[in-house]
Design a protein around this motif. Structure first.
Motif, mmCIF file in Angstrom:
data_model
loop_
_atom_site.group_PDB
_atom_site.id
_atom_site.type_symbol
_atom_site.label_atom_id
_atom_site.label_comp_id
_atom_site.label_asym_id
_atom_site.label_seq_id
_atom_site.Cartn_x
_atom_site.Cartn_y
_atom_site.Cartn_z
ATOM 1 N N VAL A 131 -21.264 -19.106 -18.475
ATOM 2 C CA VAL A 131 -21.795 -20.263 -17.758
ATOM 3 C C VAL A 131 -23.241 -19.995 -17.350
ATOM 4 C CG1 VAL A 131 -21.530 -21.789 -15.773
ATOM 5 C CG2 VAL A 131 -19.503 -20.896 -16.929
ATOM 6 N N ILE A 132 -24.130 -20.919 -17.716
ATOM 7 C CA ILE A 132 -25.552 -20.752 -17.409
ATOM 8 C C ILE A 132 -26.074 -21.838 -16.464
ATOM 9 C CG2 ILE A 132 -26.064 -19.495 -19.528
ATOM 10 C CD1 ILE A 132 -27.235 -22.125 -20.672
ATOM 11 N N VAL A 133 -25.335 -22.940 -16.328
ATOM 12 C CA VAL A 133 -25.688 -24.016 -15.395
ATOM 13 C C VAL A 133 -24.420 -24.504 -14.727
ATOM 14 C CG1 VAL A 133 -26.581 -26.375 -15.155
ATOM 15 C CG2 VAL A 133 -27.695 -24.794 -16.744
ATOM 16 N N GLY A 134 -24.488 -24.710 -13.419
ATOM 17 C CA GLY A 134 -23.354 -25.277 -12.690
ATOM 18 C C GLY A 134 -23.834 -26.271 -11.661
ATOM 19 N N VAL A 135 -23.253 -27.451 -11.663
ATOM 20 C CA VAL A 135 -23.598 -28.497 -10.694
ATOM 21 C C VAL A 135 -22.315 -29.083 -10.121
ATOM 22 C CG1 VAL A 135 -24.591 -30.807 -10.429
ATOM 23 C CG2 VAL A 135 -25.797 -29.088 -11.783
ATOM 24 N N VAL A 136 -22.241 -29.149 -8.803
ATOM 25 C CA VAL A 136 -21.135 -29.805 -8.114
ATOM 26 C C VAL A 136 -21.752 -30.844 -7.181
ATOM 27 C CG1 VAL A 136 -19.238 -29.530 -6.467
ATOM 28 C CG2 VAL A 136 -19.597 -27.810 -8.262
ATOM 29 N N ASP A 142 -23.371 -36.934 -0.173
ATOM 30 C CA ASP A 142 -24.601 -36.873 -0.951
ATOM 31 C C ASP A 142 -25.154 -35.449 -0.970
ATOM 32 O OD1 ASP A 142 -26.635 -37.834 -2.595
ATOM 33 O OD2 ASP A 142 -27.943 -38.328 -0.900
ATOM 34 N N GLU A 143 -24.271 -34.499 -1.247
ATOM 35 C CA GLU A 143 -24.669 -33.094 -1.355
ATOM 36 C C GLU A 143 -24.564 -32.633 -2.803
ATOM 37 O OE1 GLU A 143 -24.257 -30.581 2.661
ATOM 38 O OE2 GLU A 143 -22.395 -30.749 1.511
ATOM 39 N N LEU A 144 -25.656 -32.099 -3.297
ATOM 40 C CA LEU A 144 -25.728 -31.635 -4.670
ATOM 41 C C LEU A 144 -25.919 -30.117 -4.661
ATOM 42 C CD1 LEU A 144 -25.910 -32.695 -7.655
ATOM 43 C CD2 LEU A 144 -28.393 -32.674 -7.347
ATOM 44 N N PHE A 145 -24.931 -29.411 -5.183
ATOM 45 C CA PHE A 145 -24.967 -27.956 -5.275
ATOM 46 C C PHE A 145 -25.363 -27.591 -6.707
ATOM 47 C CE2 PHE A 145 -21.867 -29.220 -2.128
ATOM 48 C CZ PHE A 145 -22.082 -28.365 -1.049
ATOM 49 N N GLY A 152 -30.627 -18.304 -8.908
ATOM 50 C CA GLY A 152 -30.144 -18.671 -7.585
ATOM 51 C C GLY A 152 -29.389 -19.981 -7.572
ATOM 52 N N ALA A 153 -28.905 -20.325 -6.376
ATOM 53 C CA ALA A 153 -28.140 -21.557 -6.176
ATOM 54 C C ALA A 153 -28.691 -22.281 -4.959
ATOM 55 C CB ALA A 153 -26.659 -21.238 -5.977
ATOM 56 N N ALA A 217 -22.246 -21.629 -0.107
ATOM 57 C CA ALA A 217 -23.122 -22.079 0.985
ATOM 58 C C ALA A 217 -22.884 -21.329 2.290
ATOM 59 C CB ALA A 217 -22.938 -23.576 1.206
ATOM 60 N N GLY A 218 -21.894 -20.422 2.318
ATOM 61 C CA GLY A 218 -21.603 -19.675 3.530
ATOM 62 C C GLY A 218 -20.740 -20.406 4.537
ATOM 63 N N ARG A 219 -20.185 -21.545 4.143
ATOM 64 C CA ARG A 219 -19.333 -22.314 5.051
ATOM 65 C C ARG A 219 -17.900 -21.782 5.064
ATOM 66 N NH1 ARG A 219 -21.389 -28.214 2.766
ATOM 67 N NH2 ARG A 219 -23.620 -27.840 3.138
ATOM 68 N N LEU A 220 -17.515 -21.145 3.974
ATOM 69 C CA LEU A 220 -16.246 -20.427 3.852
ATOM 70 C C LEU A 220 -16.566 -18.999 3.443
ATOM 71 C CD1 LEU A 220 -14.248 -23.046 1.721
ATOM 72 C CD2 LEU A 220 -13.723 -22.444 4.096
ATOM 73 N N SER A 221 -15.719 -18.057 3.863
ATOM 74 C CA SER A 221 -15.921 -16.667 3.430
ATOM 75 C C SER A 221 -15.152 -16.350 2.156
ATOM 76 C CB SER A 221 -15.486 -15.703 4.538
ATOM 77 O OG SER A 221 -16.276 -15.893 5.683
ATOM 78 N N GLY A 222 -14.132 -17.163 1.857
ATOM 79 C CA GLY A 222 -13.357 -16.893 0.662
ATOM 80 C C GLY A 222 -12.485 -18.062 0.258
ATOM 81 N N PHE A 223 -12.023 -18.012 -0.978
ATOM 82 C CA PHE A 223 -11.150 -19.041 -1.553
ATOM 83 C C PHE A 223 -10.291 -18.383 -2.615
ATOM 84 C CE2 PHE A 223 -10.726 -21.772 -5.384
ATOM 85 C CZ PHE A 223 -9.826 -22.701 -4.887
#
Length: 284
Positions: A131-136, A142-145, A152-153, A217-223
């Motif tokens: 994977v070289i590009v990822g967009v969520v 209206d948040e674009l990751f 970087g991200a 984004a640092g909002r969760l520490s894990g999944f």
């Protein structure tokens, strides 16, 4: 003709611009359909839903991508028969492509159906299996990751960095309820029973792509979750990596497109989370 071909393989910038454009257009269209879908069908189980909006979103994304890159391959959730075996076979058939777009047109369809504003468009581009590009894109907020390999991200124009918690007891963790209620769901429930007493708390919001974006984004520490597919994970995996996090399968092996049982984290709690799942015999 040569100039046109060169434009299509220039690298991350043109690919990322197309991914952003597709995710944004699909997300805005999906948002107009919230609470206004016409048909609802079950796929693999009662937890695995599809509407004409999912299908319309995928059709829109596919058309746009292939307009720009007609020689590229495309793997979208709605073009694959339901069930883990069909998903695995579809990936095997496509993963050797030079360029493969991997798309979940609505990750979190159950939330969309109920008007719960936690769903996303997930688009990834793999080059020779990486994977070289990822967009969520989360249209409700209206948040674009966005992530590019080695670059970087970002969210809202700011570079993302994973959280700094180094103990599970200080961490907010997320998981999901898998659609496969005969195998994956019981395993995930065993993991849930083991993680809840050890973590600060656990959230189950219904979109793997957004959960991983939140780890980045640092909002969760894990999944973690058992029984996911490449279109659930591909974009989010790059977001986590490019934000300084770690992503493996539930046995600790490096992530690749074939992984179905996943753990993503800030890296600092990764071993503890893996050990907790292993002790509960919840790694699949």
């Amino acid at each position: 003709m040569n100039e046109q071909r060169n434009d299509s393989v220039v690298g991350g910038k043109s690919f990322t611009a197309v991914a952003i454009n597709c995710a944004s257009k699909a997300g805005e269209w999906i948002k107009t359909k919230l609470g206004n879908y016409a048909s609802l069908d079950m796929k693999y189980s009662s937890h695995d839903l599809v509407t004409e909006v999912d299908k319309g979103s995928e059709k829109l994304i596919r058309k746009l991508i292939l307009t720009y890159f007609p020689d590229h391959s495309f793997l979208g959730e709605e073009g694959v028969e339901p069930g883990p075996e069909a998903s695995a076979q579809a990936l095997r058939n496509a993963r050797d492509a030079e360029y493969l777009w991997i798309v979940d047109p609505i990750d979190g369809t159950t939330n969309f159906v109920h008007g719960f504003p936690y769903f996303a468009v997930s688009i990834a581009l793999a080059h020779k299996g990486e994977v070289i590009v990822g967009v969520v894109y989360d249209p409700s907020k209206d948040e674009l990751f966005i992530a590019e390999k080695g670059k970087g991200a970002y969210v809202r124009g700011r570079r993302m960095q994973v959280s700094g918690e180094d103990r599970l007891s200080d961490s907010l963790i997320a998981t999901g309820f898998p659609a496969d209620d005969s195998y994956a769901l019981p395993l995930n429930m065993k993991g849930l029973a083991a993680v809840v007493p050890k973590a600060r708390n656990v959230r189950i919001a219904g979109s793997a792509a957004l959960h991983m974006a939140y780890v980045a984004a640092g909002r969760l520490s894990g999944f973690w979750e058992i029984g996911l597919n490449c279109w659930d994970l591909a974009a989010g995996a790059l977001l986590v990596r490019e934000s300084g996090g770690q992503i493996t399968d539930t046995s600790g092996r490096p992530f690749d497109l074939g992984v179905r049982n996943v753990v993503a984290s800030n890296g600092l709690i990764h071993d503890e989370l893996l050990a907790t799942l292993k002790s509960a015999e919840a790694i699949g």
